[in-house]
Write an enzyme that holds these catalytic residues in place. Structure first.
Site, PDB file in Angstrom:
ATOM      1  N   LYS A 185      29.298  13.247  49.582  1.00 23.58           N
ATOM      2  CA  LYS A 185      29.876  11.954  49.950  1.00 23.58           C
ATOM      3  C   LYS A 185      29.557  10.973  48.827  1.00 23.58           C
ATOM      4  O   LYS A 185      28.443  10.455  48.712  1.00 23.58           O
ATOM      5  CB  LYS A 185      29.293  11.448  51.273  1.00 23.58           C
ATOM      6  CG  LYS A 185      29.946  10.153  51.722  1.00 23.58           C
ATOM      7  CD  LYS A 185      28.860   9.143  51.970  1.00 23.58           C
ATOM      8  CE  LYS A 185      29.184   7.707  51.875  1.00 23.58           C
ATOM      9  NZ  LYS A 185      29.968   7.168  50.837  1.00 23.58           N
ATOM     10  N   GLY A 238      20.078   6.286  46.750  1.00 25.90           N
ATOM     11  CA  GLY A 238      20.593   4.959  47.080  1.00 25.90           C
ATOM     12  C   GLY A 238      19.443   4.023  47.373  1.00 25.90           C
ATOM     13  O   GLY A 238      18.320   4.233  46.892  1.00 25.90           O
ATOM     14  N   GLU A 260      16.015   9.677  46.593  1.00 23.79           N
ATOM     15  CA  GLU A 260      15.820   8.967  45.320  1.00 23.79           C
ATOM     16  C   GLU A 260      16.235   7.530  45.580  1.00 23.79           C
ATOM     17  O   GLU A 260      17.421   7.245  45.741  1.00 23.79           O
ATOM     18  CB  GLU A 260      16.706   9.577  44.228  1.00 23.79           C
ATOM     19  CG  GLU A 260      16.453  11.042  43.960  1.00 23.79           C
ATOM     20  CD  GLU A 260      15.126  11.303  43.288  1.00 23.79           C
ATOM     21  OE1 GLU A 260      14.681  10.473  42.473  1.00 23.79           O
ATOM     22  OE2 GLU A 260      14.505  12.331  43.593  1.00 23.79           O
ATOM     23  N   CYS A 294      18.308   2.195  38.696  1.00 27.93           N
ATOM     24  CA  CYS A 294      17.107   2.310  39.522  1.00 27.93           C
ATOM     25  C   CYS A 294      15.847   2.190  38.674  1.00 27.93           C
ATOM     26  O   CYS A 294      14.812   1.752  39.162  1.00 27.93           O
ATOM     27  CB  CYS A 294      17.121   3.617  40.283  1.00 27.93           C
ATOM     28  SG  CYS A 294      17.357   5.046  39.225  1.00 27.93           S
ATOM     29  N   GLU A 392      14.134  -5.660  44.688  1.00 29.17           N
ATOM     30  CA  GLU A 392      14.916  -4.966  43.666  1.00 29.17           C
ATOM     31  C   GLU A 392      16.218  -5.757  43.506  1.00 29.17           C
ATOM     32  O   GLU A 392      17.057  -5.767  44.416  1.00 29.17           O
ATOM     33  CB  GLU A 392      15.236  -3.528  44.097  1.00 29.17           C
ATOM     34  CG  GLU A 392      16.024  -2.786  43.037  1.00 29.17           C
ATOM     35  CD  GLU A 392      16.519  -1.418  43.481  1.00 29.17           C
ATOM     36  OE1 GLU A 392      16.983  -1.282  44.624  1.00 29.17           O
ATOM     37  OE2 GLU A 392      16.442  -0.482  42.661  1.00 29.17           O
TER      38      GLU A 392
HETATM   39  P1  NAD Z   1      23.310   2.319  49.126  1.00 29.31           P
HETATM   40  O1  NAD Z   1      22.039   2.735  49.763  1.00 29.31           O
HETATM   41  O2  NAD Z   1      24.002   1.127  49.638  1.00 29.31           O
HETATM   42  O3  NAD Z   1      24.379   3.508  49.195  1.00 29.31           O
HETATM   43  C1  NAD Z   1      24.117   4.792  48.678  1.00 29.31           C
HETATM   44  C2  NAD Z   1      25.037   5.777  49.364  1.00 29.31           C
HETATM   45  O4  NAD Z   1      24.688   5.841  50.748  1.00 29.31           O
HETATM   46  C3  NAD Z   1      26.509   5.403  49.315  1.00 29.31           C
HETATM   47  O5  NAD Z   1      27.279   6.570  49.178  1.00 29.31           O
HETATM   48  C4  NAD Z   1      26.739   4.764  50.686  1.00 29.31           C
HETATM   49  O6  NAD Z   1      28.072   4.817  51.125  1.00 29.31           O
HETATM   50  C5  NAD Z   1      25.836   5.616  51.546  1.00 29.31           C
HETATM   51  N1  NAD Z   1      25.411   4.997  52.803  1.00 29.31           N
HETATM   52  C6  NAD Z   1      25.373   3.683  53.126  1.00 29.31           C
HETATM   53  N2  NAD Z   1      24.922   3.520  54.394  1.00 29.31           N
HETATM   54  C7  NAD Z   1      24.669   4.764  54.876  1.00 29.31           C
HETATM   55  C8  NAD Z   1      24.182   5.263  56.112  1.00 29.31           C
HETATM   56  N3  NAD Z   1      23.860   4.460  57.127  1.00 29.31           N
HETATM   57  N4  NAD Z   1      24.029   6.598  56.254  1.00 29.31           N
HETATM   58  C9  NAD Z   1      24.321   7.435  55.241  1.00 29.31           C
HETATM   59  N5  NAD Z   1      24.807   7.026  54.059  1.00 29.31           N
HETATM   60  C10 NAD Z   1      24.972   5.701  53.863  1.00 29.31           C
HETATM   61  O7  NAD Z   1      22.988   2.201  47.569  1.00 29.31           O
HETATM   62  P2  NAD Z   1      23.982   1.727  46.413  1.00 29.31           P
HETATM   63  O8  NAD Z   1      24.176   0.267  46.557  1.00 29.31           O
HETATM   64  O9  NAD Z   1      25.170   2.614  46.345  1.00 29.31           O
HETATM   65  O10 NAD Z   1      23.091   2.053  45.105  1.00 29.31           O
HETATM   66  C11 NAD Z   1      22.104   1.215  44.654  1.00 29.31           C
HETATM   67  C12 NAD Z   1      20.738   1.678  45.111  1.00 29.31           C
HETATM   68  O11 NAD Z   1      20.539   3.029  44.753  1.00 29.31           O
HETATM   69  C13 NAD Z   1      19.599   0.919  44.463  1.00 29.31           C
HETATM   70  O12 NAD Z   1      18.605   0.626  45.415  1.00 29.31           O
HETATM   71  C14 NAD Z   1      19.065   1.902  43.420  1.00 29.31           C
HETATM   72  O13 NAD Z   1      17.736   1.692  43.044  1.00 29.31           O
HETATM   73  C15 NAD Z   1      19.264   3.189  44.113  1.00 29.31           C
HETATM   74  N6  NAD Z   1      19.324   4.284  43.141  1.00 29.31           N
HETATM   75  C16 NAD Z   1      18.242   5.117  43.030  1.00 29.31           C
HETATM   76  C17 NAD Z   1      18.261   6.144  42.082  1.00 29.31           C
HETATM   77  C18 NAD Z   1      17.094   7.068  41.907  1.00 29.31           C
HETATM   78  O14 NAD Z   1      17.251   8.099  41.258  1.00 29.31           O
HETATM   79  N7  NAD Z   1      15.945   6.758  42.456  1.00 29.31           N
HETATM   80  C19 NAD Z   1      19.371   6.305  41.261  1.00 29.31           C
HETATM   81  C20 NAD Z   1      20.432   5.422  41.404  1.00 29.31           C
HETATM   82  C21 NAD Z   1      20.409   4.429  42.363  1.00 29.31           C
END
Ligand code: NAD
Length: 495
Positions: A185, A238, A260, A294, A392
């Site tokens: 997804k 995320g 992650e 991140c 963040e």
């Molecule tokens: P997000 O948590 O909003 O979304 C991530 C993914 O989860 C998306 O595909 C989203 O549609 C999905 N999602 C949202 N709500 C959900 C739910 N209730 N259940 C299941 N899936 C759901 O994050 P974002 O805004 O897309 O990305 C930014 C974040 O990701 C930042 O906090 C960043 O630090 C983190 N990130 C971490 C890493 C790492 O390797 N540690 C890498 C990249 C990004």
């Protein structure tokens, strides 16, 4: 086709979902993605429903149980993954083009990320044949012990928008290497390159059901993957907020999880550092991907004695950072991913000033009205309890703290709920090692920042996550370990 000058497409791309080897599109609702740099629609995805996810999970389960991929010799799996790497290279400019359109990152950066993805697929192909178990021939003559590594089964892969293809490539080929079936997804904002990967793998003969892509929102697509009893593991990348939801949802069937999550990463500059190199690294660390990374270095922790000199160098460099159209050669920083995130960053910047921070650079929206551009921003006099110090921000905002003793610097570096990455600038070997050991983070860089390779595991301490991706550890993450003892001699009666 010269993608540098192509700009926005003349026609919107309407993506399909990929389920059980078929391209799925019905007249359900669609999500329209606007280019965050240009403010015009570039692509749409189908908003996946629960029935789409159910179908994808059923297909993945059936392919796994049939052994369509899981029982294929590792050499054949490796060959397909290597061919995929080569197809990514063949479609380099097209993939980079869509990555830039949907994320807003500079086109050259997208090209670099496609190249990095090729390396990841090649490395993971090698892991297909490297993953192996162990034997224990030390139980005496009558017994032999085996440790088997088996694929976990059906894996749900949920990815964010900031590095859509690269993050997919840090996970998907590793998941496939050991024989799992997958439902991916992607983020609703940046689905196109994930869908292109499904096309690539399908064209290469990936058996039906092994790879499925369901597009749409976190709820219901991501949440169904997390809650479903027929999904054995979820790899989620995320925010920490959704990561916490993921942990609760996964409890239902004690699903294996790899998380992650977010970071608020320290950059410590010691008095003996090469200030020119440090300043350049700090500017890169906060401006790369417009701070939407991140592992962005967002908390500068600098020794009081060199603070003014370092800030002067940072501000001088920031004046040369070009913010603008990501298709323009020489642009360093594109837009923020969407207006909601841009407004949140501007609110955080306002709070920095209101809570007593001293704004020394930037602080405003900039560039074309159609795009969501924010200036690189630096705050001095930041205190530990301010909002910008803790949150963040996921934008190009640097908060500066000072220290007098090394212990104080280590305290500040660790004074966060996160533990994703850290950077240390020093010319002292002992000091570098000391900080490397004392900082609680999954990745530490000394005299460099935001760099790595497929061999290096990535992941976080504390609320930055669980488990590791990439490297040998990353491949093993997607296996189950089974201990087996085979009795070879006469059985001693128990009764
Ligand atoms: P997000 O948590 O909003 O979304 C991530 C993914 O989860 C998306 O595909 C989203 O549609 C999905 N999602 C949202 N709500 C959900 C739910 N209730 N259940 C299941 N899936 C759901 O994050 P974002 O805004 O897309 O990305 C930014 C974040 O990701 C930042 O906090 C960043 O630090 C983190 N990130 C971490 C890493 C790492 O390797 N540690 C890498 C990249 C990004």
């Amino acid at each position: 086709m010269n993608y540098w000058v192509k700009g926005v497409p003349t026609e919107v791309l309407h993506n399909k979902q990929f389920i059980d080897g078929s391209w799925v599109s019905d007249d359900g609702d669609r999500f329209v993605r606007d280019s965050p740099a240009h403010g015009v629609p570039v692509s749409t995805i189908q908003i996946g429903r629960s029935d789409h996810v159910e179908n994808a999970i059923t297909a993945a389960r059936s392919s796994f149980e049939k052994g369509a991929w899981s029982k294929v010799p590792a050499a054949d799996r490796a060959e397909l993954l290597r061919k995929a790497a080569s197809k990514i290279a063949d479609r380099r400019e097209e993939l980079a083009y869509w990555e830039t359109l949907e994320t807003g990152k500079p086109y050259q950066q997208s090209l670099n990320e496609v190249d990095g993805s090729v390396e990841l697929w090649n490395y993971a192909a090698g892991q297909a044949q490297t993953i192996h178990g162990e034997t224990f021939d030390n139980f005496g003559d009558g017994s032999l012990g085996f440790v088997l590594r088996e694929p976990v089964g059906v894996v749900g892969l949920i990815t964010p928008w900031n590095f859509p293809l690269f993050i997919l490539s840090e996970r998907l080929p590793f998941i496939l290497a050991s024989g799992n079936s997958v439902v991916v997804k992607p983020s609703e904002f940046t689905s196109t390159t994930t869908i292109t990967m499904a096309e690539i793998l399908n064209d290469l003969g990936m058996p039906n059901g092994v790879l499925n892509v369901v597009t749409g929102f976190g709820d219901p697509v991501g949440s169904t993957l997390l809650e479903h009893e027929d999904v054995d593991m979820v790899s989620f990348t995320g925010s920490t907020r959704v990561g916490q939801i993921a942990m609760k949802a996964a409890a239902k069937n004690i699903k294996k999880l790899s998380l992650e999550l977010g970071g608020k990463n320290p950059v410590v500059v010691l008095p003996d550092a090469d200030l020119d190199k440090a300043a350049d690294g700090i500017v890169y660390g906060i401006c790369f991907n417009a701070g939407q990374c991140c592992v962005s270095g967002s908390r500068l922790i600098v020794h009081e004695s060199i603070k003014d000199a370092l800030i002067e160098k940072i501000v001088a460099l920031l004046k040369n950072v070009r913010v603008g159209d990501p298709f323009e050669p020489g642009v360093h920083m594109g837009p923020i991913v969407n207006s909601q995130q841009m407004n949140r960053i501007l609110d955080l910047i306002a709070s920095g000033s209101n809570q007593g921070g001293k704004l020394v650079h930037g602080g405003n929206r900039t560039g074309s009205e159609l795009g969501h551009f924010v200036e690189p921003t630096v705050f001095c006099n930041v205190e530990e309890d301010m909002w910008i110090a803790k949150e963040e921000i996921f934008g190009p905002v640097l908060s500066v703290f000072t220290f007098e003793s090394e212990d104080e610097a280590i305290h500040l570096a660790n004074a966060t709920e996160f533990g994703l990455s850290a950077t240390v600038w020093t010319q002292g070997l002992d000091t570098g090692f000391k900080f490397m050991r004392k900082i609680k983070a999954g990745r530490v860089w000394v005299n460099t920042t935001i760099t790595g390779g497929p061999e290096m595991p990535i992941g976080g301490y504390k609320q930055s996550g669980l488990g590791r991706e990439t490297g040998l550890v990353g491949a093993i993450e997607y296996t189950e370990t089974k201990s087996a003892i085979v009795d070879l001699g006469d059985r001693k009666s128990w009764v």
